[in-house]
Design a protein around this motif. Structure first.
Motif, short mmCIF file in Angstrom:
data_model
loop_
_atom_site.label_atom_id
_atom_site.label_comp_id
_atom_site.label_asym_id
_atom_site.label_seq_id
_atom_site.Cartn_x
_atom_site.Cartn_y
_atom_site.Cartn_z
N GLU A 31 0.83 -1.21 0.00
CA GLU A 31 0.00 0.00 0.00
C GLU A 31 0.86 1.25 0.00
N MET A 32 1.97 1.22 0.75
CA MET A 32 2.87 2.37 0.81
C MET A 32 3.50 2.65 -0.55
N ILE A 33 3.88 1.58 -1.24
CA ILE A 33 4.48 1.74 -2.58
C ILE A 33 3.46 2.35 -3.54
N GLU A 34 2.21 1.88 -3.44
CA GLU A 34 1.17 2.42 -4.31
C GLU A 34 0.94 3.90 -4.04
N LEU A 35 0.92 4.27 -2.76
CA LEU A 35 0.72 5.67 -2.40
C LEU A 35 1.88 6.53 -2.90
N LYS A 37 3.65 5.91 -5.54
CA LYS A 37 3.48 6.03 -6.99
C LYS A 37 2.46 7.12 -7.32
N ILE A 38 1.38 7.16 -6.54
CA ILE A 38 0.40 8.22 -6.73
C ILE A 38 1.06 9.57 -6.47
N GLY A 39 1.90 9.62 -5.43
CA GLY A 39 2.62 10.85 -5.13
C GLY A 39 3.53 11.27 -6.27
N GLU A 40 4.22 10.31 -6.88
CA GLU A 40 5.10 10.61 -8.01
C GLU A 40 4.31 11.23 -9.15
N ARG A 41 3.14 10.70 -9.38
CA ARG A 41 2.34 11.25 -10.48
C ARG A 41 1.80 12.63 -10.13
N LEU A 42 1.48 12.83 -8.85
CA LEU A 42 1.05 14.16 -8.43
C LEU A 42 2.14 15.19 -8.71
N VAL A 43 3.38 14.81 -8.44
CA VAL A 43 4.51 15.72 -8.66
C VAL A 43 4.66 16.04 -10.15
N SER A 44 4.31 15.08 -11.00
CA SER A 44 4.47 15.28 -12.45
C SER A 44 3.35 16.13 -13.05
N ILE A 85 1.82 11.31 4.13
CA ILE A 85 0.64 12.18 4.10
C ILE A 85 -0.52 11.47 3.41
N MET A 86 -0.18 10.74 2.35
CA MET A 86 -1.20 10.05 1.58
C MET A 86 -1.95 9.00 2.40
N ARG A 87 -1.33 8.52 3.47
CA ARG A 87 -2.01 7.52 4.31
C ARG A 87 -3.30 8.07 4.90
N HIS A 88 -3.35 9.39 5.07
CA HIS A 88 -4.51 10.02 5.70
C HIS A 88 -5.43 10.67 4.67
N VAL A 89 -5.20 10.36 3.40
CA VAL A 89 -6.01 10.94 2.32
C VAL A 89 -6.69 9.80 1.56
N PRO A 91 -7.45 7.96 -1.43
CA PRO A 91 -6.81 7.99 -2.75
C PRO A 91 -7.77 7.78 -3.92
N ASP A 92 -9.00 7.34 -3.63
CA ASP A 92 -9.92 7.01 -4.73
C ASP A 92 -10.24 8.21 -5.63
N PRO A 93 -10.55 9.40 -5.07
CA PRO A 93 -10.80 10.55 -5.96
C PRO A 93 -9.59 10.88 -6.83
N ILE A 94 -8.38 10.69 -6.28
CA ILE A 94 -7.17 10.96 -7.06
C ILE A 94 -7.04 9.93 -8.18
N ARG A 95 -7.32 8.67 -7.85
CA ARG A 95 -7.26 7.63 -8.88
C ARG A 95 -8.25 7.92 -10.00
N ARG A 96 -9.46 8.36 -9.63
CA ARG A 96 -10.47 8.68 -10.65
C ARG A 96 -10.02 9.85 -11.51
N ALA A 97 -9.40 10.84 -10.88
CA ALA A 97 -8.91 11.99 -11.64
C ALA A 97 -7.83 11.56 -12.63
N PHE A 98 -6.94 10.67 -12.18
CA PHE A 98 -5.90 10.16 -13.07
C PHE A 98 -6.51 9.35 -14.22
N GLN A 99 -7.56 8.58 -13.92
CA GLN A 99 -8.21 7.78 -14.96
C GLN A 99 -8.84 8.69 -16.01
N ASN A 100 -9.48 9.76 -15.55
CA ASN A 100 -10.06 10.72 -16.49
C ASN A 100 -8.98 11.36 -17.35
N LEU A 101 -7.85 11.68 -16.72
CA LEU A 101 -6.74 12.27 -17.47
C LEU A 101 -6.19 11.29 -18.49
#
Length: 204
Positions: A31-35, A37-44, A85-89, A91-101
């Motif tokens: 789960e930490m690795i997945e979070l 990865k989401i963080g890496e994409r947020l930075v991009s 930080i992502m542990r307390h957020v 992640p589903d809305p972020i995943r959906r936003a990435f999917q739309n993108l």
């Protein structure tokens, strides 16, 4: 094993056990690795896309700070911090936003390939091919369209810089956009004006 070593489970008023099943160390790491990865994409993401996300400002600030870091080790630590930080957020809305993108990018790629295919057919073909493709876009201005195609073919034959070829790409892109979105109807514009205006914008 004694009774003390194996205490009875705690039961709440509903009769359910109060003991929460432990998450395995492997699962937590996954789960930490997945979070991260989401963080890496947020930075991009661009600043505009980052602002559009409904995520805590603390996370946005951490992402912005990560962008400024040049040291590999320091950036790695910051990405780990983002993961925490992502542990307390949620992640589903972020995943959906990435999917739309991703869906938008995929559509853009398909549109680009379609335009390239049409342009190549026009530049490598004859007048019959041009008229056949022209029939696909009744909103196009016939003379303007054929003039750009003729200039593009001449460039290919003479080896000149592909200015008309790029203009043809922009023209075709405008025609596809107006066909798919009905922009000329929505804005009360003449169909051919959309394509003509966009031939002056950037393209391939």
């Amino acid at each position: 094993m004694t009774h003390r070593d194996n205490p009875p489970p705690q039961i709440d008023e509903t009769g359910e056990s109060r003991i929460t099943p432990r998450t395995s160390k492997t699962q937590r790491k996954k789960e930490m690795i997945e979070l991260q990865k989401i963080g890496e994409r947020l930075v991009s993401l661009s600043e505009k896309k980052l602002k559009a996300l409904s995520i805590p400002e603390e996370l946005k600030d951490a992402v912005r700070f990560a962008r400024t870091i040049r040291s590999h080790s320091a950036r790695k630590r910051q990405m780990q911090h983002i993961g925490v930080i992502m542990r307390h957020v949620d992640p589903d809305p972020i995943r959906r936003a990435f999917q739309n993108l991703d869906d938008m990018l995929s559509q853009d790629a398909r549109t680009f390939q379609r335009i390239e295919q049409l342009r190549e057919e026009l530049l490598a073909g004859n007048d019959e091919d041009a008229l056949r493709i022209l029939d696909l876009f009744p909103q196009a201005e016939r003379e303007e369209f054929l003039r750009i195609v003729a200039r593009g073919r001449n460039e290919r034959i003479t080896g000149k810089k592909p200015a008309a070829s790029r203009a043809l790409f922009r023209y075709l892109r405008a025609l596809l956009e107006s066909s798919e979105k009905g922009e000329h109807s929505a804005h009360g514009e003449e169909p051919h004006s959309v394509a003509r205006d966009k031939t002056t914008q950037g393209g391939v």
